[in-house]
Design an enzyme around this catalytic site. Structure first.
Site, mmCIF file in Angstrom:
data_model
loop_
_atom_site.group_PDB
_atom_site.id
_atom_site.type_symbol
_atom_site.label_atom_id
_atom_site.label_comp_id
_atom_site.label_asym_id
_atom_site.label_seq_id
_atom_site.Cartn_x
_atom_site.Cartn_y
_atom_site.Cartn_z
ATOM 1 N N ASP A 116 14.336 -15.161 46.643
ATOM 2 C CA ASP A 116 13.812 -16.065 45.511
ATOM 3 C C ASP A 116 12.843 -17.018 46.091
ATOM 4 O O ASP A 116 13.113 -17.481 46.963
ATOM 5 C CB ASP A 116 14.882 -16.598 44.611
ATOM 6 C CG ASP A 116 14.966 -15.623 43.240
ATOM 7 O OD1 ASP A 116 13.917 -16.000 42.462
ATOM 8 O OD2 ASP A 116 15.764 -15.120 43.108
ATOM 9 N N LYS A 169 0.491 -13.971 58.147
ATOM 10 C CA LYS A 169 1.385 -14.718 57.240
ATOM 11 C C LYS A 169 2.907 -14.976 57.376
ATOM 12 O O LYS A 169 3.574 -16.124 57.197
ATOM 13 C CB LYS A 169 1.098 -14.204 55.678
ATOM 14 C CG LYS A 169 1.822 -14.844 54.661
ATOM 15 C CD LYS A 169 1.825 -14.289 53.209
ATOM 16 C CE LYS A 169 2.762 -15.092 52.521
ATOM 17 N NZ LYS A 169 2.748 -14.465 51.014
HETATM 18 P P1 IMP Z 1 10.327 -14.583 42.598
HETATM 19 O O1 IMP Z 1 10.770 -14.954 43.786
HETATM 20 O O2 IMP Z 1 10.198 -12.973 42.356
HETATM 21 O O3 IMP Z 1 11.117 -14.897 41.418
HETATM 22 O O4 IMP Z 1 8.786 -14.916 42.599
HETATM 23 C C1 IMP Z 1 8.377 -16.322 42.921
HETATM 24 C C2 IMP Z 1 6.802 -16.406 42.593
HETATM 25 O O5 IMP Z 1 6.517 -17.247 43.351
HETATM 26 C C3 IMP Z 1 5.882 -15.267 42.593
HETATM 27 O O6 IMP Z 1 5.795 -14.654 41.487
HETATM 28 C C4 IMP Z 1 4.695 -15.823 43.090
HETATM 29 O O7 IMP Z 1 4.057 -16.186 42.008
HETATM 30 C C5 IMP Z 1 5.095 -17.146 43.805
HETATM 31 N N1 IMP Z 1 5.369 -16.904 45.120
HETATM 32 C C6 IMP Z 1 6.412 -16.708 45.803
HETATM 33 N N2 IMP Z 1 6.202 -16.440 47.165
HETATM 34 C C7 IMP Z 1 4.766 -16.439 47.342
HETATM 35 C C8 IMP Z 1 3.841 -16.175 48.447
HETATM 36 O O8 IMP Z 1 4.444 -15.787 49.477
HETATM 37 N N3 IMP Z 1 2.827 -16.095 48.329
HETATM 38 C C9 IMP Z 1 2.242 -16.484 47.020
HETATM 39 N N4 IMP Z 1 2.960 -16.689 45.760
HETATM 40 C C10 IMP Z 1 4.444 -16.654 46.198
#
Ligand code: IMP
Length: 195
Positions: free
Chosen positions: A65, A165
């Protein structure tokens, strides 16, 4: 060693698969819903998701997450990043930042590990400081990558390749912490037998 990954984000899966390979782990995505509680705290979200997923698949697995925290927006969107990306998106965040001089921000990642031979769920954290660009740049990556410039760089995450990255990202840092912990504790938790 094999680890299952609960995620339906192909870009996240790709980044984590590269990191896993470097650690000698075969990462296998499983297509089950990632159950997420509403909390401002990433660790709570990841812990709950991993616990629920493990109850259903009963295999060694991880969930990840993450979120973007912008200082001048009082750490918004944080744990709501996924929802904010889907609704107002990169353009919406840039609009909120119009005329704002302090562009400091950070990404945070929490990886939660659950396995039958593990006592409870173990979490690993990574973060990367940077700033919000004035406009989107680059076509790589996902989410807010086009507007995040990590500290010490002039390029956004979206202008970097996966390896570059991963070397600086929150996710890379969290995964390397997981990798180190597995190497140190593998015997105790019998991780060689994880399939
Ligand atoms: P989750 O962890 O799937 O709930 O999503 C986290 C959200 O944070 C993603 O949908 C992105 O919008 C943003 N996010 C998390 N990590 C990254 C990254 O490495 N690059 C760009 N956006 C990120």
């Amino acid at each position: 060693m094999r680890l299952y990954l609960v995620s339906r984000n192909p870009k996240k899966v790709e980044e984590l698969a590269h990191l896993a390979k470097a650690c000698g782990i075969e990462l296998v995505p499983i297509d089950i819903p990632k159950v997420e509680i509403q909390s401002e705290i990433l660790v709570e979200v990841a812990l709950y998701s991993a616990t629920v997923a493990h109850l259903s698949v009963k295999r060694p697995l991880i969930v990840e997450d993450s979120g973007l925290f912008v200082k001048s927006l009082n750490m918004f969107p944080g744990a709501l990043s996924s929802y904010v990306y889907k609704t107002i998106g990169v353009r919406g965040v840039l609009k909120l930042m119009e005329g704002v001089e302090d562009r400091e921000a950070f990404f945070e990642s929490v990886i939660a590990l659950a396995a039958p031979t593990l006592d409870g769920v173990k979490t690993f954290r990574g973060s990367v400081r940077g700033r919000i660009a004035e406009e989107p740049r680059g076509t790589g990556g996902f989410g807010f990558d086009p507007i995040f410039v990590p500290e010490g760089y002039t390029t956004t995450f979206a202008e970097m390749g996966i390896e570059e990255k991963n070397a600086v990202s929150h996710r890379g840092m969290a995964f390397r912490a997981l990798c180190r912990w597995l190497l140190e504790n593998c015997e105790r938790i019998a991780c060689e037998g994880w399939t």
